[in-house]
Design a protein around this motif. Sequence first.
Motif, PDB file in Angstrom:
ATOM      1  N   ALA A 176      -6.877   4.991  -4.116  1.00 44.42           N
ATOM      2  CA  ALA A 176      -6.039   4.082  -3.317  1.00 44.42           C
ATOM      3  C   ALA A 176      -4.841   3.667  -4.162  1.00 44.42           C
ATOM      4  O   ALA A 176      -4.999   3.131  -5.260  1.00 44.42           O
ATOM      5  CB  ALA A 176      -6.842   2.855  -2.899  1.00 44.42           C
TER       6      ALA A 176
ATOM      7  N   SER B 118      -4.978   3.567   1.317  1.00 41.24           N
ATOM      8  CA  SER B 118      -4.694   2.137   1.162  1.00 41.24           C
ATOM      9  C   SER B 118      -4.065   1.551   2.420  1.00 41.24           C
ATOM     10  O   SER B 118      -4.337   0.410   2.785  1.00 41.24           O
ATOM     11  CB  SER B 118      -3.796   1.896  -0.052  1.00 41.24           C
ATOM     12  OG  SER B 118      -2.606   2.651   0.044  1.00 41.24           O
ATOM     13  N   LYS B 119      -3.230   2.331   3.117  1.00 44.15           N
ATOM     14  CA  LYS B 119      -2.608   1.842   4.350  1.00 44.15           C
ATOM     15  C   LYS B 119      -3.645   1.664   5.455  1.00 44.15           C
ATOM     16  O   LYS B 119      -3.576   0.714   6.239  1.00 44.15           O
ATOM     17  CB  LYS B 119      -1.511   2.805   4.806  1.00 44.15           C
ATOM     18  CG  LYS B 119      -0.261   2.766   3.938  1.00 44.15           C
ATOM     19  CD  LYS B 119       0.799   3.712   4.466  1.00 44.15           C
ATOM     20  CE  LYS B 119       2.060   3.640   3.618  1.00 44.15           C
ATOM     21  NZ  LYS B 119       3.111   4.562   4.106  1.00 44.15           N
TER      22      LYS B 119
ATOM     23  N   TYR C  32      -1.050   1.728  -4.834  1.00 42.54           N
ATOM     24  CA  TYR C  32      -0.288   0.526  -4.507  1.00 42.54           C
ATOM     25  C   TYR C  32       0.967   0.483  -5.376  1.00 42.54           C
ATOM     26  O   TYR C  32       1.067   1.203  -6.381  1.00 42.54           O
ATOM     27  CB  TYR C  32      -1.131  -0.735  -4.737  1.00 42.54           C
ATOM     28  CG  TYR C  32      -2.392  -0.771  -3.905  1.00 42.54           C
ATOM     29  CD1 TYR C  32      -2.388  -1.328  -2.625  1.00 42.54           C
ATOM     30  CD2 TYR C  32      -3.574  -0.223  -4.395  1.00 42.54           C
ATOM     31  CE1 TYR C  32      -3.535  -1.337  -1.856  1.00 42.54           C
ATOM     32  CE2 TYR C  32      -4.731  -0.231  -3.616  1.00 42.54           C
ATOM     33  CZ  TYR C  32      -4.708  -0.776  -2.351  1.00 42.54           C
ATOM     34  OH  TYR C  32      -5.832  -0.781  -1.585  1.00 42.54           O
TER      35      TYR C  32
ATOM     36  N   PRO D 152       0.826  -1.212   0.000  1.00 45.37           N
ATOM     37  CA  PRO D 152       0.000   0.000   0.000  1.00 45.37           C
ATOM     38  C   PRO D 152       0.858   1.260   0.000  1.00 45.37           C
ATOM     39  O   PRO D 152       1.916   1.304   0.614  1.00 45.37           O
ATOM     40  CB  PRO D 152      -0.796  -0.130   1.294  1.00 45.37           C
ATOM     41  CG  PRO D 152       0.121  -0.900   2.207  1.00 45.37           C
ATOM     42  CD  PRO D 152       0.873  -1.861   1.325  1.00 45.37           C
TER      43      PRO D 152
END
Length: 345
Positions: free
Chosen positions: A210, A192-193, A212, A187
């Motif tokens: 988000a 995302s984290k 990655y 992430p």
Amino acid sequence: MSPNILKTNCNVFNTWKPMWVVLLEDGIEFYKKKSDNSPKGMIPLKGSTLTSPCQDFGKRMFVFKITTTKQQDHFFQAAFLEERDAWVRDMKKAIKCIEGGQKFARKSTRRSIRLPETIDLGALYLSMKDTEKGIKELNLEKDKKIFNHCFTGNCVIDWLVSNQSVRNRQEGLMIASSLLNEGYLQPAGDMSKSAVDGTAENPFLDNPDAFYYFPDSGFFCEENSSDDDVILKEEFRGVIIKQGCLLKQGHRRKNWKVRKFILREDPAYLHYYDPAGAEDPLGAIHLRGCVVTSVESNSNGRKSEEENLFEIITADEVHYFLQAATPKERTEWIKAIQMASRTGK
């Protein structure tokens, strides 16, 4: 997660030793070496707190601390920033699962999300990284930050569907979560984290906001900055392909000192650090177009009493003399540097 990292116990001798560490559902076991059958000790995670980054050791990088319910402190040092953050992220998730009465499934992805046995995540990962047909890595900007060499969550699902790796987006979300849990995806960014840190069934987000990245992509994040800052950071963008300690001869006094070396490719740089753990490198060797050879005699042409020497001559004709601990280690360093000098810019 089971990497080899450093651990110290300040209540005993304040010495650091490499340990093989295993994250379980309810604790951390650490072994003297990977092949040992029984652990040297176990740290329970229930009620424990994490401190990262930990500043208790000013000269050591990438340290984090676990404080148990009995107020015992355990310190660990990872090899690099991403490794430390991955450990902390997974341990926080394990602690949250314990508090919520849930089962932490970091090591049982296939069972926890019912992943079909026919899915080969390793092969799928290689297809996703294909330079022509894989997922395109981009430089994305959000919240005044630039995320380099990454991609969005919805792009991953789009690729899985269009590549006929899954039948629909829901199945794609399941596969993407598996790739994330197994470390094939990482992430980037708060959104995302936060999803990974939570206890939701699907830690992966099918969302254009988000971000990655692939763990070996050379990903880095930076604030909006001047052109000079971007140029300065360029040499740290390369993927780390080797690291370790070597003896280095000084250019002025010709004395030898132990330095920690980190080899990166694309761009090809060999950075060297104070082994005590300084954040910034003491210097860098640009390897593009360099020559590296083993050395059997010193600069005066006499037979050297020191073994396992090798020399790097840069494109600017700057000479660096280094010494490895063993002939095998010298050969490994020479091969790795030669490879980086040919492929890295």
